[in-house]
Design an enzyme around this catalytic site. Structure first.
Site, mmCIF file in Angstrom:
data_model
loop_
_atom_site.group_PDB
_atom_site.id
_atom_site.type_symbol
_atom_site.label_atom_id
_atom_site.label_comp_id
_atom_site.label_asym_id
_atom_site.label_seq_id
_atom_site.Cartn_x
_atom_site.Cartn_y
_atom_site.Cartn_z
ATOM 1 N N ILE A 205 -32.388 -26.590 -50.200
ATOM 2 C CA ILE A 205 -31.389 -26.771 -51.411
ATOM 3 C C ILE A 205 -29.975 -27.188 -50.642
ATOM 4 O O ILE A 205 -29.829 -26.749 -49.600
ATOM 5 C CB ILE A 205 -30.974 -25.374 -51.966
ATOM 6 N N ASP A 206 -29.474 -28.148 -51.185
ATOM 7 C CA ASP A 206 -28.284 -28.818 -50.658
ATOM 8 C C ASP A 206 -27.087 -27.569 -50.865
ATOM 9 O O ASP A 206 -27.178 -26.761 -51.547
ATOM 10 C CB ASP A 206 -27.808 -29.877 -51.642
ATOM 11 N N ALA A 207 -25.919 -27.878 -50.169
ATOM 12 C CA ALA A 207 -24.788 -26.893 -50.162
ATOM 13 C C ALA A 207 -23.782 -27.364 -51.094
ATOM 14 O O ALA A 207 -23.653 -26.734 -52.267
ATOM 15 C CB ALA A 207 -24.205 -26.837 -48.713
ATOM 16 N N ASP A 208 -22.929 -28.540 -50.821
ATOM 17 C CA ASP A 208 -21.951 -28.879 -51.525
ATOM 18 C C ASP A 208 -22.116 -29.351 -52.992
ATOM 19 O O ASP A 208 -23.090 -30.202 -52.858
ATOM 20 C CB ASP A 208 -21.072 -29.813 -50.849
ATOM 21 N N LYS B 74 -29.283 -36.835 -44.344
ATOM 22 C CA LYS B 74 -30.071 -37.158 -45.638
ATOM 23 C C LYS B 74 -29.383 -38.310 -46.227
ATOM 24 O O LYS B 74 -28.178 -38.486 -46.091
ATOM 25 C CB LYS B 74 -29.672 -36.048 -46.831
#
Length: 227
Positions: A9-12, A155
């Protein structure tokens, strides 16, 4: 319903509210130079920063160069003569102390962690992301934190996922999925690597790119319908 075991899962702008963190950090950094932040400064910085991160995705600029180049361009636009390298460090210090979460991020992270191996995968700056993560309510909800600066690649390139394999010890792509807000970074990265993808489209944005996610959701809690 397909069975998964590992959730990237991505952060920002997926878990952390980057816009709020960015605004607070800019305000703090400018105020440290006795300059009041304005909407114009925030807009200019946002435009410059977004384009440079896109260049970073395409390997057209290093992350180290990006950190200062965004302020060099911004100060040129604003006719300011401040040292952009020093300002960058002040800004990053403020940014690293902001751990504002997106709506329902805490709830969904706890749900996911109970059922899957959970891994944050982010193109962010290491000292910023680790500090924010450590200060956040979700610090106990993840098994691993994968950051592009530490991986040596970002990414949407598959190298960061291969680095994640080493960190997690898990390599079954058929049971992996990535969740993120960016088609060109998160979703394209997952497709390049050969895993399922879930696009978090909070604002109902039209997908005008030749990038098709496996799933699309408009809010984090919708993940319970997939996972």
């Amino acid at each position: 319903m397909k069975t998964y075991e590992l959730v990237f899962i991505d952060a920002d702008d997926t878990l952390f509210d980057y816009r709020k963190a960015e605004s607070k950090a800019l305000s703090g950094a400018f105020e440290s130079h006795d300059i009041s932040i304005t909407d114009e400064i925030i807009r200019k910085y946002g435009r410059i920063n977004k384009e440079l991160w896109r260049k970073y995705e395409r390997n057209e600029i290093t992350q180290e160069a990006l950190r200062t180049e965004r302020f060099r361009q911004l100060f040129n636009d604003l006719s300011l003569t401040m040292d952009h390298a020093d300002f960058s460090e002040i800004y990053l210090d403020y940014l690293s102390n902001s751990a504002v979460l997106m709506e329902n991020a805490d709830t969904i992270c706890r749900y996911l962690h109970e059922n899957y191996m959970t891994v944050i995968i982010t193109n962010g700056i290491s000292k910023v992301q680790r500090n924010r993560f450590d200060k956040s309510q979700i610090r106990d909800c993840f098994d691993h934190l994968v950051i592009s600066e530490e991986a040596g690649c970002n990414k949407p390139h598959i190298g960061i996922f291969e680095y994640a394999e080493q960190i997690t010890g898990y390599s079954d792509k058929d049971k992996m999925i990535i969740i993120g807000d960016s088609l060109t970074s998160d979703i394209a990265g997952g497709i390049n690597y050969g895993i399922d993808t879930c696009w978090l489209n909070l604002h109902g944005t039209d997908n005008t790119k030749d990038i098709q996610p496996t799933y699309s959701i408009s809010g984090l809690l919708e993940l319970k319908n997939i996972l």
